[in-house]
Design a protein around this motif. Structure first.
Motif, PDB file in Angstrom:
ATOM      1  N   VAL B 159       0.846  -1.204   0.000  1.00 54.44           N
ATOM      2  CA  VAL B 159       0.000   0.000   0.000  1.00 54.44           C
ATOM      3  C   VAL B 159       0.882   1.256   0.000  1.00 54.44           C
ATOM      4  O   VAL B 159       0.688   2.179  -0.808  1.00 54.44           O
ATOM      5  CB  VAL B 159      -0.941   0.001   1.234  1.00 54.44           C
ATOM      6  CG1 VAL B 159      -1.593   1.362   1.422  1.00 54.44           C
ATOM      7  CG2 VAL B 159      -2.000  -1.073   1.089  1.00 54.44           C
ATOM      8  N   ALA B 163       1.426   4.071  -3.142  1.00 53.75           N
ATOM      9  CA  ALA B 163       1.131   5.498  -2.947  1.00 53.75           C
ATOM     10  C   ALA B 163       2.402   6.343  -2.873  1.00 53.75           C
ATOM     11  O   ALA B 163       2.329   7.549  -2.614  1.00 53.75           O
ATOM     12  CB  ALA B 163       0.322   5.673  -1.669  1.00 53.75           C
ATOM     13  N   ALA B 173      -2.081   7.952  -4.506  1.00 57.32           N
ATOM     14  CA  ALA B 173      -2.662   7.861  -3.165  1.00 57.32           C
ATOM     15  C   ALA B 173      -4.009   7.141  -3.210  1.00 57.32           C
ATOM     16  O   ALA B 173      -4.306   6.301  -2.356  1.00 57.32           O
ATOM     17  CB  ALA B 173      -2.824   9.262  -2.580  1.00 57.32           C
ATOM     18  N   GLU B 174      -4.805   7.457  -4.240  1.00 55.89           N
ATOM     19  CA  GLU B 174      -6.105   6.797  -4.384  1.00 55.89           C
ATOM     20  C   GLU B 174      -5.930   5.302  -4.651  1.00 55.89           C
ATOM     21  O   GLU B 174      -6.627   4.464  -4.062  1.00 55.89           O
ATOM     22  CB  GLU B 174      -6.894   7.447  -5.531  1.00 55.89           C
ATOM     23  CG  GLU B 174      -8.300   6.897  -5.650  1.00 55.89           C
ATOM     24  CD  GLU B 174      -9.036   7.425  -6.875  1.00 55.89           C
ATOM     25  OE1 GLU B 174      -8.744   8.556  -7.296  1.00 55.89           O
ATOM     26  OE2 GLU B 174      -9.885   6.699  -7.402  1.00 55.89           O
ATOM     27  N   PHE B 177      -4.988   3.627  -1.492  1.00 55.49           N
ATOM     28  CA  PHE B 177      -6.161   3.501  -0.604  1.00 55.49           C
ATOM     29  C   PHE B 177      -7.036   2.323  -1.037  1.00 55.49           C
ATOM     30  O   PHE B 177      -7.489   1.522  -0.213  1.00 55.49           O
ATOM     31  CB  PHE B 177      -6.970   4.801  -0.613  1.00 55.49           C
ATOM     32  CG  PHE B 177      -8.262   4.696   0.128  1.00 55.49           C
ATOM     33  CD1 PHE B 177      -8.268   4.651   1.517  1.00 55.49           C
ATOM     34  CD2 PHE B 177      -9.472   4.616  -0.542  1.00 55.49           C
ATOM     35  CE1 PHE B 177      -9.467   4.529   2.212  1.00 55.49           C
ATOM     36  CE2 PHE B 177     -10.665   4.489   0.148  1.00 55.49           C
ATOM     37  CZ  PHE B 177     -10.660   4.450   1.529  1.00 55.49           C
ATOM     38  N   LYS B 178      -7.262   2.228  -2.348  1.00 56.93           N
ATOM     39  CA  LYS B 178      -8.106   1.136  -2.850  1.00 56.93           C
ATOM     40  C   LYS B 178      -7.482  -0.217  -2.512  1.00 56.93           C
ATOM     41  O   LYS B 178      -8.174  -1.154  -2.110  1.00 56.93           O
ATOM     42  CB  LYS B 178      -8.289   1.261  -4.362  1.00 56.93           C
ATOM     43  CG  LYS B 178      -9.237   2.379  -4.756  1.00 56.93           C
ATOM     44  CD  LYS B 178      -9.269   2.542  -6.256  1.00 56.93           C
ATOM     45  CE  LYS B 178     -10.251   3.608  -6.678  1.00 56.93           C
ATOM     46  NZ  LYS B 178     -10.183   3.877  -8.116  1.00 56.93           N
ATOM     47  N   MET B 180      -5.510  -0.799  -0.093  1.00 63.84           N
ATOM     48  CA  MET B 180      -5.595  -0.978   1.354  1.00 63.84           C
ATOM     49  C   MET B 180      -6.963  -1.562   1.735  1.00 63.84           C
ATOM     50  O   MET B 180      -7.037  -2.479   2.562  1.00 63.84           O
ATOM     51  CB  MET B 180      -5.393   0.369   2.057  1.00 63.84           C
ATOM     52  CG  MET B 180      -5.312   0.276   3.555  1.00 63.84           C
ATOM     53  SD  MET B 180      -4.821   1.838   4.274  1.00 63.84           S
ATOM     54  CE  MET B 180      -6.261   2.833   3.964  1.00 63.84           C
TER      55      MET B 180
END
Lengths: 112, 522
Positions: B159, B163, B173-174, B177-178, B180
């Motif tokens: 993750v 990012a 970053a998105e 997050f996904k 994660m």
């Protein structure tokens, strides 16, 4: 014999394949060298004939990625439209697919 | 030397793990040597992994008991079940370990130049080492809770690495997050499945669970949870959507390692089905579920790839598609596991093709992602519409791309052809339609990479790229090494299949050996 792979229904030998390609390639080059010799480099002979229109510059004639396989995607638009819609980019949907697949497997394993 | 070999499973883990914590210290003293330090550590890890592979392929499975007086003693006097953390490395485990070692080492080498201008390199390299540790742990451990821990280590470091370049174009970053979120879901489900095993059998050692497995309703639930989330972590359709996001936004070297990390999850899926459950489960049903996931992955992956304009997203969809081949072959093997005649006739060969494809895929997809990284490094874009004529300036990258593209499309004499041919011919005997779909997918794969080759490399020099040069030597070295492996595996596939792939497949199929190694024939 080194390089001989058993594939399930037959055999594969990459070394033999390479030797064959080299042999066939050599034969093709030999034939080509005995072909037409009237070709004159850097003359009008080398230009493409575009129905009498002047040739556009090479920089302008490069086909970009978006235009490649346009016909293929257009012909399959009824397949692609829903498929692209499913790829929402939304993490909620990603999680939803996991739950859905899990539910289907639960049912399949449960009834089998 | 024998001491190193005895403790090699622990060393392979300890080296990158300890180096990860040492990385910020080294970076503080001398930032310039940081990359070389990491490369040396991962090079040493690769060397030890190769020694382990020779040992395992010569003398059989390797056991390492943590915290015990004797590293090979799984059941001390008075114990009926193993309670310590045990590493259990058989042919399949070391097969995966070799992949992890090679890609991690080459990722570090590639990063020397690729990440040179980035800040926060201490964090980057520390995370890379932790990711390698997590992957090795997933592949070597014989303890299911320990597997969960390493899965988490690999996921969390992945993750952060996805990012990592949030200052670049795109949405790293998105994507992180996904990844994660989906990783957390998978970790939760794995933990739940472990709870179901522990609640019933009071053990966490996988061989011991396998030996007492009753295939109760709870075991069925655990199986379903594990099959679903491990398939998702491997990038299987329709749970694949995190893959293009994560693969495209991560730095190129990390994307290559992420492919291997996904394969570690795939390995876990196979380990669960074969070593944990084996014929106690309904092999036909689970085999067909894996086959269907494989076919969906192959077809939807490749058709989505064709329409992509971002080079890394396109390659990410191909990674999904190639995972389908692996699921297909192993699914066929699983479907006929309880039928010795069919298993010997084509099941083992289908599994060999698929397992061989795991290694081939790690090499050629790694190479392709590195070439995409090389293009990004020089042009600053991943958009194929903005590229063109780069073969004029980047000769070696072009050659490496051609090798990678030919390999993934299954063109002889490269490695992808050998493994795909094994899959086609053996799966045909199971169900001809599946084999035909696999061949069609290969044709579409070729078409897709012809598009990339034309868009990025062919054509006249574009004005904006007239000053573009070839990438630095460390990046070329990483790509050249992978290209050499692809060519050698393609020319001598029999050597790899006989010495690495066949032992891996037999380690999966033979559950009795797996349990007996730990329990001494109980």
């Amino acid at each position: 014999m080194i390089g001989l792979l058993e594939t399930g229904s037959g055999y594969w030998n990459a070394i033999t394949w390479v030797i064959m390609v080299i042999a066939v390639g050599a034969a093709v080059i030999w034939l080509r060298n005995h072909g037409e010799d009237k070709y004159k480099k850097d003359t009008d002979q080398t230009k493409p004939f575009l129905s009498g229109n002047p040739e556009i510059s090479k920089e302008d004639s490069h086909v970009s990625a978006s235009h490649i396989y346009w016909g293929f995607t257009e012909a399959l638009k009824h397949y692609y439209q829903p498929l692209i819609k499913l790829h929402t980019g939304n993490i909620n949907d990603y999680s939803g697919w996991i739950v859905l697949v899990m539910a289907i497997i639960f049912i399949v394993v449960g009834v089998s | 030397m024998s001491s190193i070999l005895t403790h090699s499973p622990a060393l392979v883990m300890a080296l990158p793990l300890l180096a990860a914590f040492l990385t910020p210290v080294v970076g503080r003293f001398n930032r310039k040597i940081l990359g070389w330090f990491i490369s040396a550590i991962l090079g040493l890890t690769l060397g030890i992994t190769i020694l382990m592979a020779i040992q395992i392929l010569t003398n059989g499975s390797m056991i390492y008991v943590f915290g015990g007086g004797d590293a090979g003693l799984t059941l001390p006097s008075g114990y009926t079940v193993p309670i310590r953390i045990i590493f259990h490395i058989d042919g399949m485990g070391i097969f995966m370990g070799l992949i992890t070692a090679v890609v991690s080492f080459l990722a570090a080498i590639y990063s020397l130049s690729f990440m040179q201008k980035e800040s926060g390199l201490e964090k980057y390299y520390a995370l890379l080492l932790l990711l390698a540790t997590g992957m090795f742990g997933m592949e070597f451990t014989g303890d299911i809770f320990n597997f969960f821990v390493f899965l988490e280590i690999a996921s969390i470091s992945s993750v952060a690495l996805i990012a990592f370049r949030s200052n670049f174009s795109g949405e790293p970053a998105e994507a992180g997050f996904k990844y994660m979120v989906v990783s957390s879901i998978s970790a939760l489900m794995v933990l739940f499945a472990i709870g179901l095993f522990y609640g019933q059998y009071d053990v966490l050692n996988m061989a011991t669970i396998a030996s007492v497995m009753q295939f109760t309703q709870l075991d069925k639930i655990a199986l379903i949870l594990l099959v679903t989330v491990l398939s998702m972590k491997a990038g299987s359709v329709p749970m694949h959507m995190w893959t293009p996001d994560a693969y495209s936004e991560a730095p190129a070297a990390i994307t290559m390692v992420l492919v291997a990390a996904s394969q570690a999850s795939l390995y876990a899926l196979f380990r669960v089905c074969f070593s944990l459950y084996n014929i106690s489960l309904n092999t036909v049903t689970i085999g067909w579920i894996i086959i269907i996931l494989g076919v969906l992955s192959m077809f939807i992956g490749v058709t989505m790839a064709i329409i992509q304009k971002d080079i890394k997203r396109l390659m990410a969809y191909h990674a999904i598609s190639q995972t389908g081949y692996m699921l297909l072959g192993v699914g066929v093997g699983l479907a006929v596991l309880a039928n010795p005649v069919a298993l010997n006739s084509f099941g083992i060969k289908a599994m060999e093709g698929s397992i061989f494809h795991i290694m081939n895929h790690a090499m050629y997809k790694g190479l392709l992602f590195l070439t995409a990284g090389a293009l990004f490094y020089r042009t600053g874009t991943r958009d194929l519409n903005k590229m063109g004529g780069l073969a004029n300036n980047m000769f070696y990258t072009t050659i490496f791309f051609i090798i990678g593209a030919a390999a993934i499309a299954g063109i002889p004499p490269f490695n992808g052809f050998a493994s795909k041919l094994m899959i086609y011919e053996s799966v045909y005997k199971f169900n001809p339609l599946l084999s035909i779909i696999a061949m069609l997918v290969s044709i579409l794969t070729l078409a897709s990479f012809v598009k990339v080759f034309h868009s990025a490399f062919l054509g006249p020099k574009l004005e904006q790229y007239k000053k573009v040069q070839e990438v630095p030597k460390s990046m070329l070295f990483a790509m050249a090494t992978l290209a050499c492996i692809i060519v050698l595996f393609g020319l001598f596939p029999d050597v790899i299949v006989k010495n690495l792939v066949h032992p891996a497949v037999m380690a999966l199929i033979n559950q009795t050996n797996y349990t007996a190694t730990i329990l001494g024939g109980i």
